[in-house]
Design a protein around this motif. Structure first.
Motif, mmCIF file in Angstrom:
data_model
loop_
_atom_site.group_PDB
_atom_site.id
_atom_site.type_symbol
_atom_site.label_atom_id
_atom_site.label_comp_id
_atom_site.label_asym_id
_atom_site.label_seq_id
_atom_site.Cartn_x
_atom_site.Cartn_y
_atom_site.Cartn_z
ATOM 1 N N PHE A 201 0.835 -1.201 0.000
ATOM 2 C CA PHE A 201 0.000 0.000 0.000
ATOM 3 C C PHE A 201 0.871 1.253 0.000
ATOM 4 C CE2 PHE A 201 -2.976 -3.107 1.759
ATOM 5 C CZ PHE A 201 -4.100 -2.846 0.991
ATOM 6 N N VAL A 202 0.393 2.267 -0.714
ATOM 7 C CA VAL A 202 1.053 3.565 -0.772
ATOM 8 C C VAL A 202 0.033 4.643 -0.418
ATOM 9 C CG1 VAL A 202 2.689 2.793 -2.532
ATOM 10 C CG2 VAL A 202 0.538 3.867 -3.246
ATOM 11 N N ASP A 203 0.489 5.890 -0.356
ATOM 12 C CA ASP A 203 -0.351 7.058 -0.079
ATOM 13 C C ASP A 203 -1.017 6.943 1.283
ATOM 14 O OD1 ASP A 203 -1.596 9.447 -0.255
ATOM 15 O OD2 ASP A 203 -2.836 8.978 -1.994
ATOM 16 N N LEU A 204 -0.203 7.051 2.312
ATOM 17 C CA LEU A 204 -0.677 6.910 3.690
ATOM 18 C C LEU A 204 -1.132 8.229 4.294
ATOM 19 C CD1 LEU A 204 2.177 4.539 4.902
ATOM 20 C CD2 LEU A 204 -0.092 3.894 4.046
ATOM 21 N N ALA A 205 -1.162 9.283 3.502
ATOM 22 C CA ALA A 205 -1.569 10.596 4.015
ATOM 23 C C ALA A 205 -3.042 10.643 4.382
ATOM 24 C CB ALA A 205 -1.263 11.682 2.980
ATOM 25 N N THR A 206 -3.809 9.627 3.948
ATOM 26 C CA THR A 206 -5.251 9.607 4.200
ATOM 27 C C THR A 206 -5.615 8.804 5.439
ATOM 28 O OG1 THR A 206 -5.418 7.754 2.650
ATOM 29 C CG2 THR A 206 -5.867 9.956 1.788
ATOM 30 N N CYS A 207 -4.616 8.406 6.256
ATOM 31 C CA CYS A 207 -4.913 7.629 7.466
ATOM 32 C C CYS A 207 -5.974 8.336 8.314
ATOM 33 C CB CYS A 207 -3.650 7.443 8.298
ATOM 34 S SG CYS A 207 -2.542 6.149 7.709
ATOM 35 N N CYS A 208 -6.925 7.552 8.811
ATOM 36 C CA CYS A 208 -7.992 8.093 9.644
ATOM 37 C C CYS A 208 -8.503 6.962 10.534
ATOM 38 C CB CYS A 208 -9.122 8.682 8.793
ATOM 39 S SG CYS A 208 -9.881 7.505 7.648
ATOM 40 N N ARG A 209 -9.452 7.281 11.401
ATOM 41 C CA ARG A 209 -10.036 6.275 12.277
ATOM 42 C C ARG A 209 -11.483 6.028 11.870
ATOM 43 N NH1 ARG A 209 -6.436 8.974 15.507
ATOM 44 N NH2 ARG A 209 -5.056 7.628 16.729
ATOM 45 N N GLY A 210 -11.889 4.766 11.914
ATOM 46 C CA GLY A 210 -13.253 4.409 11.559
ATOM 47 C C GLY A 210 -13.373 2.901 11.446
ATOM 48 N N PRO A 211 -14.513 2.408 10.941
ATOM 49 C CA PRO A 211 -14.700 0.961 10.782
ATOM 50 C C PRO A 211 -13.924 0.443 9.575
ATOM 51 C CG PRO A 211 -16.604 2.131 9.926
ATOM 52 C CD PRO A 211 -15.702 3.173 10.537
ATOM 53 N N VAL A 212 -13.472 -0.816 9.629
ATOM 54 C CA VAL A 212 -12.688 -1.375 8.525
ATOM 55 C C VAL A 212 -13.482 -1.364 7.224
ATOM 56 C CG1 VAL A 212 -11.220 -2.787 9.988
ATOM 57 C CG2 VAL A 212 -13.358 -3.749 9.095
ATOM 58 N N GLU A 213 -14.804 -1.378 7.320
ATOM 59 C CA GLU A 213 -15.636 -1.376 6.108
ATOM 60 C C GLU A 213 -15.420 -0.121 5.275
ATOM 61 O OE1 GLU A 213 -17.429 -4.371 8.794
ATOM 62 O OE2 GLU A 213 -16.666 -2.326 9.093
ATOM 63 N N PHE A 214 -15.027 0.973 5.904
ATOM 64 C CA PHE A 214 -14.747 2.191 5.145
ATOM 65 C C PHE A 214 -13.579 1.962 4.200
ATOM 66 C CE2 PHE A 214 -12.714 6.377 4.598
ATOM 67 C CZ PHE A 214 -13.793 7.122 4.159
ATOM 68 N N ASP A 215 -12.561 1.228 4.650
ATOM 69 C CA ASP A 215 -11.448 0.876 3.774
ATOM 70 C C ASP A 215 -11.871 -0.153 2.727
ATOM 71 O OD1 ASP A 215 -9.469 2.550 4.686
ATOM 72 O OD2 ASP A 215 -8.300 0.996 5.699
ATOM 73 N N ILE A 216 -12.571 -1.176 3.150
ATOM 74 C CA ILE A 216 -12.981 -2.248 2.231
ATOM 75 C C ILE A 216 -13.775 -1.673 1.061
ATOM 76 C CG2 ILE A 216 -14.354 -4.368 2.008
ATOM 77 C CD1 ILE A 216 -13.770 -4.860 5.003
ATOM 78 N N ALA A 217 -14.561 -0.638 1.325
ATOM 79 C CA ALA A 217 -15.414 -0.049 0.287
ATOM 80 C C ALA A 217 -14.620 0.580 -0.837
ATOM 81 C CB ALA A 217 -16.349 0.992 0.909
ATOM 82 N N HIS A 218 -13.345 0.894 -0.608
ATOM 83 C CA HIS A 218 -12.518 1.479 -1.669
ATOM 84 C C HIS A 218 -12.015 0.421 -2.649
ATOM 85 C CE1 HIS A 218 -12.363 4.923 1.117
ATOM 86 N NE2 HIS A 218 -12.011 5.637 0.063
ATOM 87 N N ALA A 219 -12.062 -0.844 -2.249
ATOM 88 C CA ALA A 219 -11.567 -1.933 -3.082
ATOM 89 C C ALA A 219 -12.684 -2.468 -3.986
ATOM 90 C CB ALA A 219 -11.042 -3.053 -2.193
ATOM 91 N N PRO A 220 -12.333 -3.192 -5.043
ATOM 92 C CA PRO A 220 -13.373 -3.809 -5.881
ATOM 93 C C PRO A 220 -14.280 -4.731 -5.067
ATOM 94 C CG PRO A 220 -11.225 -3.907 -6.967
ATOM 95 C CD PRO A 220 -10.973 -3.406 -5.577
ATOM 96 N N ASP A 221 -15.509 -4.933 -5.554
ATOM 97 C CA ASP A 221 -16.504 -5.738 -4.829
ATOM 98 C C ASP A 221 -15.962 -7.097 -4.411
ATOM 99 O OD1 ASP A 221 -18.383 -3.777 -4.986
ATOM 100 O OD2 ASP A 221 -19.573 -4.706 -6.575
ATOM 101 N N GLU A 222 -15.233 -7.753 -5.323
ATOM 102 C CA GLU A 222 -14.778 -9.109 -5.057
ATOM 103 C C GLU A 222 -13.867 -9.182 -3.839
ATOM 104 O OE1 GLU A 222 -14.421 -7.477 -7.823
ATOM 105 O OE2 GLU A 222 -15.715 -8.445 -9.310
ATOM 106 N N VAL A 223 -13.142 -8.097 -3.559
ATOM 107 C CA VAL A 223 -12.210 -8.080 -2.430
ATOM 108 C C VAL A 223 -12.970 -8.222 -1.116
ATOM 109 C CG1 VAL A 223 -10.515 -6.682 -1.188
ATOM 110 C CG2 VAL A 223 -10.491 -6.767 -3.699
ATOM 111 N N GLY A 224 -14.069 -7.486 -0.984
ATOM 112 C CA GLY A 224 -14.839 -7.536 0.250
ATOM 113 C C GLY A 224 -15.362 -8.926 0.565
ATOM 114 N N ARG A 225 -15.621 -9.719 -0.463
ATOM 115 C CA ARG A 225 -16.124 -11.086 -0.234
ATOM 116 C C ARG A 225 -15.061 -11.981 0.391
ATOM 117 N NH1 ARG A 225 -17.944 -10.395 -5.926
ATOM 118 N NH2 ARG A 225 -19.969 -9.359 -5.839
#
Length: 293
Positions: A201-225
């Motif tokens: 992973f690159v571009d760590l300037a966007t680090c924040c706090r929240g539920p892991v689903e917020f990160d998962i939502a940035h990935a393609p649908d298949e990743v979340g499965r």
């Protein structure tokens, strides 16, 4: 960045590396948006150059990379020949990173999910006091689209859609603080490199706090499965909010994303598609998901 700013950013990156003893006769632009990413040669360093107004984000990124490297996270590293810091030069914040030769093969969804699981585990082992909550980032995007002076080109219907999505769906994301942890913030495919060392992973300037689903939502649908224990309903809501935030940044008066008109249209289209997947009665009040540009 616009061409004049990009030229200045390139020179700032080259001069910074040269002054630190790394020869940088040439610079190839790897990425150009609100910050420039440059491959400097012959020292073969990756320079991330942002306007000085982004100094705090650049400092957060460097600190996150340093701490995550110590706990074995799958992240791109800073250049090991230099002290881990941000250099300010000619109105730019410059950080210097290891360059990884990309592997052409696509990253399989299961491998993507595994990298994200490892990254989240590493993020739970560090702390970044300056990392905002995801709710703060959503509020920042809402402030942009709610103010016609900050987003003057946004039409009334699209403004209503973005405001309603960020206000109504955004309020429910991260409301349960017990589920919060440190996140990457934007682990989309453009921020995951396939390298000889595996996905990083690159571009760590966007680090924040929240539920892991917020990160998962940035990935393609298949990743979340492939991500164990994910709340897929929350992933869908987060994806709609992610696209609303992306769109908000593109409609800022000062946004410098190349091909901005394309991404403005694309962001709104992706938002409507994401809202459509929520089902009847689940779209934000006042937005409806059917505004027209």
């Amino acid at each position: 960045m616009e061409p004049p700013d990009l030229r200045r950013a390139i020179e700032a990156g080259r001069a910074t590396a040269s002054e630190l003893g790394l020869p940088a006769d040439d610079a190839a632009v790897v990425h150009n948006a609100d910050r420039a990413v440059l491959r400097l040669l012959p020292c073969d360093v990756l320079a991330r150059v942002a306007p000085q107004g982004h100094l705090a984000e650049s400092a957060l990124e460097v600190e996150a990379a340093r701490r995550l490297a110590e706990v074995g996270a799958p992240v791109a590293g800073l250049d090991p020949r230099l002290a881990p810091r941000v250099h300010v030069r000619d109105g730019f914040a410059v950080s210097l990173w290891t360059y990884y030769e990309p592997v052409a093969a696509p990253i399989a969804p299961a491998d993507y999910a595994h990298a994200l699981v490892r990254h989240h585990a590493a993020l739970r082992r560090i702390d970044l006091d300056d990392a905002p909550h995801v709710g703060d980032r959503i509020a920042g995007a809402l402030a942009v689209v709610a103010d016609p002076e900050r987003s003057p080109d946004l039409s009334g219907a699209d403004r209503e859609l973005l405001v309603a999505t960020l206000r109504d769906l955004g309020a429910g994301i991260g409301a349960d603080r017990a589920r919060d942890q440190l996140l990457h913030g934007e682990p989309h495919p453009g921020n995951l490199l396939n390298t000889g060392r595996g996905p990083l992973f690159v571009d760590l300037a966007t680090c924040c706090r929240g539920p892991v689903e917020f990160d998962i939502a940035h990935a393609p649908d298949e990743v979340g499965r492939h991500y164990p224990g994910a709340d897929h309903d929350l992933v869908h809501r987060c994806r709609a909010v992610d696209w609303a935030m992306f769109s908000a940044w593109r409609w800022r008066r000062e946004d410098q994303m190349p091909d901005r008109d394309h991404w403005r249209a694309q962001g709104l289209d992706r938002l409507r598609a994401s809202l459509g997947r929520l089902g009847p009665g689940r779209t934000p009040s006042g937005g409806g998901g059917h505004g027209r540009r």
